[in-house]
Scaffold this motif. Structure first.
Motif, PDB file in Angstrom:
ATOM      1  N   PHE B 235      39.145  50.732  39.351  1.00  0.00           N
ATOM      2  CA  PHE B 235      40.308  51.134  40.244  1.00  0.00           C
ATOM      3  C   PHE B 235      40.661  50.636  41.783  1.00  0.00           C
ATOM      4  O   PHE B 235      41.822  50.013  42.877  1.00  0.00           O
ATOM      5  CB  PHE B 235      40.706  52.802  39.686  1.00  0.00           C
ATOM      6  N   VAL B 238      41.034  46.990  42.343  1.00  0.00           N
ATOM      7  CA  VAL B 238      42.588  47.274  42.352  1.00  0.00           C
ATOM      8  C   VAL B 238      43.326  47.396  43.800  1.00  0.00           C
ATOM      9  O   VAL B 238      44.014  46.253  44.593  1.00  0.00           O
ATOM     10  CB  VAL B 238      43.376  47.414  41.100  1.00  0.00           C
ATOM     11  N   ASN B 242      45.189  44.746  46.687  1.00  0.00           N
ATOM     12  CA  ASN B 242      45.965  44.636  46.235  1.00  0.00           C
ATOM     13  C   ASN B 242      46.950  45.320  47.768  1.00  0.00           C
ATOM     14  O   ASN B 242      47.943  45.258  47.876  1.00  0.00           O
ATOM     15  CB  ASN B 242      47.225  45.426  45.185  1.00  0.00           C
ATOM     16  N   ILE B 290      45.283  36.659  42.113  1.00  0.00           N
ATOM     17  CA  ILE B 290      45.307  37.625  40.322  1.00  0.00           C
ATOM     18  C   ILE B 290      44.293  37.012  39.769  1.00  0.00           C
ATOM     19  O   ILE B 290      43.929  38.122  39.426  1.00  0.00           O
ATOM     20  CB  ILE B 290      46.769  37.804  40.148  1.00  0.00           C
ATOM     21  N   LEU B 293      40.867  38.818  39.904  1.00  0.00           N
ATOM     22  CA  LEU B 293      41.101  40.461  39.235  1.00  0.00           C
ATOM     23  C   LEU B 293      40.977  40.669  37.715  1.00  0.00           C
ATOM     24  O   LEU B 293      40.616  41.556  37.182  1.00  0.00           O
ATOM     25  CB  LEU B 293      42.198  41.557  39.928  1.00  0.00           C
ATOM     26  N   ILE B 294      42.401  39.177  37.031  1.00  0.00           N
ATOM     27  CA  ILE B 294      42.021  39.550  35.758  1.00  0.00           C
ATOM     28  C   ILE B 294      40.961  39.202  35.125  1.00  0.00           C
ATOM     29  O   ILE B 294      40.801  39.654  33.993  1.00  0.00           O
ATOM     30  CB  ILE B 294      43.649  38.840  35.611  1.00  0.00           C
ATOM     31  N   PHE B 297      38.752  42.808  34.939  1.00  0.00           N
ATOM     32  CA  PHE B 297      39.235  43.358  34.052  1.00  0.00           C
ATOM     33  C   PHE B 297      39.640  43.063  32.897  1.00  0.00           C
ATOM     34  O   PHE B 297      39.033  44.129  31.481  1.00  0.00           O
ATOM     35  CB  PHE B 297      40.776  43.487  34.091  1.00  0.00           C
TER      36      PHE B 297
END
Lengths: 305, 315
Positions: B235, B238, B242, B290, B293-294, B297
């Motif tokens: 978290f 991110v 971001n 992106i 991060l994807i 995750f």
């Protein structure tokens, strides 16, 4: 890991004789508190200080007491910005949270094909930066090479421009919903996971249907998580900045410099050099946000008991 | 993807914990099995609509990253253009403007490693401290920090900027890193997690053996806290990856921009007088931003999902 419903288990949190009261804990908490004081407490104090002064062309900076606050209260631009985020909050947040709740219940029901894939997919937009999400949707909204343009061309119709002044707030609402519905769903789903399955079995044996189980067991179990999700959404709505700020270059006519309170505070500081007034706007918004968040929290807790 | 992902990264250690936490481990699969027969096609169909809504923009991004700037205007948004320009676009993204994208990527990585890593460490230490020790001022610390969760972060941005500018920190990486070090939500999550994940009996026996508190923390408690730490770390990563508002305020020099600010500046230059429109690079750069991060995750989902479930016990 002790699941909440195991109320029979003596609370692991209850202070016991084994936890000696000493200063040792400060060695763990101290570093966090030090940085916290620097980047949270000091700026709050500093902005309160700033809000009591005003810089004039003639006479320099002078103490003006509550003058800045009186000005904010009578500031039409501030209230128009506030009204806009209030509308946003009243419409977007309930839609997003209701969707998140339905999805969490659907996944938890165990009746979905591919639930795991679905859960992670819906969550993924959370990992997409607001800037990228806004650029992406902004392009898709666009009539030049966006999907709206494509659809208009393909069907010979003329859909309204999502970036026009009267639709842009709804378009932003869609971007925010897209980004956060999965995040909220996951928070709610996690809360459902810790419900003791024995409760469901007992309820089924008593002849309770799925809807009754949702109403009598799942929703009460979700109350805490729902109130946390609501509070974060309220704070998020009142802080709205990234999406309108990025969309501004795609829709300069639809988004004013006072579109949201945050954008207003930003414009005051960095375009207008009105730092004192900007700090006052930030404080007023902060106080309003905290009052509303606090009220929601109290409501959530009262229902819980 | 299996729906019955193992939920815990650490094993229950005492009889009491076993009886409490084996609920999801043992009973759930049984419940699942009995329900498998009753899967609902209607419910699935409804969620497919949601899936389309979620994935369509990401598909749009991936498809359009394969197009040249001309192709963007000429072709249908959800289908490929004649020439496949993805690799050309990626090369152009990295080389445009003397390779500033690489610089932004490295800046972002720096902010994430130091900021999010540091924030996770501080939150873990403090959450553990709040959960496992009783000390003077503990209630005040807790109330202040939880109260701070409700303070709009951006409301602090302008005064923080003015403060940092007086300290000479604006336009340096410190202006991004220092505020990123504090994560009240991370602290809250670690506190709830540490309360239950580390049995006090183990801490007691370590004390009896004469181990210092920090030694106990690093050797014994940290491994038990792992799922919680991964959750908080993700978290924080991110949030830092971001971050846009803070760098927007703090940084003037594009050499210190993170990816978000850089991409927006590329997009904005199309609407400035004499600025070159580079929509294909904005789209390809967005995709490149992106993907990490994807991937993180997806790879770590076992850990952070179990951490989140545990953290929500007291939600």
């Amino acid at each position: 890991m002790v699941a909440a419903p195991q109320a029979g288990v003596p609370g692991a949190r209850r202070p016991s004789a084994s936890r000696r009261r000493s200063w040792v804990g400060w060695r763990f908490v101290g570093p966090f508190v030090a940085v916290f004081a620097l980047v949270f407490l000091a700026p709050i104090g500093y902005s309160i200080y700033l809000s009591l002064f005003r810089t004039q062309l003639i006479g320099g900076t002078a103490f003006v007491g509550a003058d800045n606050y009186t000005e904010v209260l009578g500031d039409a631009q501030f209230w128009s910005a506030f009204g806009r985020v209030a509308v946003f909050l009243a419409v977007q947040v309930p839609i997003m949270l209701l969707l998140a709740l339905l999805l969490a219940l659907a996944i938890d029901s165990g009746r979905l094909y591919g639930a795991g894939f679905f859960r992670i997919s819906v969550f993924l937009p959370y990992a997409v930066p607001a800037v990228v999400a806004t650029l992406m949707w902004g392009f898709m909204y666009g009539t030049r090479f966006g999907l709206v343009g494509n659809i208009n061309e393909a069907f010979g119709i003329s859909l309204r421009d999502p970036l026009s002044p009267d639709l842009v707030l709804a378009s932003i609402g869609n971007i925010v919903t897209w980004q956060f519905v999965g995040y909220n769903m996951l928070i709610l789903y996690s809360a459902l996971r810790v419900v003791d399955p024995a409760l469901y079995e007992a309820a089924e044996m008593d002849g309770a249907g799925q809807l009754r189980i949702i109403w009598a067991i799942k929703l009460p179990a979700l109350r805490g998580a729902l109130s946390i999700a609501t509070i974060f959404s309220i704070i998020g709505s009142f802080q709205l900045f990234n999406e309108p700020s990025v969309l501004k270059s795609l829709a300069p006519n639809a988004i004013t410099s006072y579109f949201t309170p945050n954008l207003y505070a930003y414009s005051l500081s960095f375009a207008g050099q009105k730092f004192n007034y900007s700090a006052t706007v930030a404080i007023v918004m902060g106080v309003i946000t905290m009052i509303i968040a606090y009220a929601v929290q109290l409501r959530g807790l009262r229902k819980e008991s | 993807m299996a729906t019955t992902t193992p939920r815990v990264g650490h094993k229950p250690r005492t009889a009491r914990h076993a009886s409490a936490s084996s609920g999801p481990l043992v009973v759930r699969p049984a419940r699942r099995a009995s329900r498998r027969k009753r899967r609902s096609a209607t419910l699935t169909a409804l969620t497919v609509i949601m899936l389309v809504y979620t994935l369509l923009p990401l598909a749009w991004l991936a498809i359009n990253a394969t197009k040249t700037q001309k192709g963007l205007f000429d072709s249908f948004g959800l289908w490929l253009d004649g020439d496949f320009a993805l690799f050309g676009n990626i090369a152009d993204t990295f080389s445009y403007n003397d390779g500033i994208f690489t610089r932004w990527l490295l800046n972002t990585v720096l902010y994430v490693v130091v900021g999010a890593g540091g924030a996770t460490f501080l939150a873990t230490l403090a959450g553990y401290g709040l959960a496992k020790f009783d000390f003077p001022g503990k209630k005040a610390v807790f109330a202040t920090v939880i109260g701070a969760v409700a303070v709009p972060g951006t409301a602090l941005a302008v005064p923080t900027f003015l403060m940092f500018s007086e300290m000479g920190l604006t336009n340096t990486p410190w202006a991004i890193i220092i505020p990123s070090l504090v994560s009240p939500f991370g602290l809250y999550l670690m506190w709830t997690f540490a309360t239950d994940a580390v049995p006090k009996e183990i801490l007691e026996s370590a004390r009896v053996d004469g181990a210092g508190e920090f030694r106990t923390f690093f050797r014994i408690s940290m491994p038990m806290l792992a799922p919680g730490i991964v959750t908080v770390l993700l978290f924080n990563v991110v949030a830092t990856w971001n971050n846009y508002f803070l760098p927007l305020i703090m940084l003037k020099d594009p050499d210190w921009y993170p990816l978000t600010l850089g991409l927006n500046s590329w997009n904005a230059q199309a609407s400035t007088v004499g600025g070159e429109a580079v929509f294909n690079l904005v789209i390809t750069g967005s995709l490149l931003t992106i993907v990490p991060l994807i991937v993180a995750f997806l790879l770590l989902q076992r850990y952070w999902q179990s951490g989140l479930s545990a953290g929500s016990v007291k939600g």
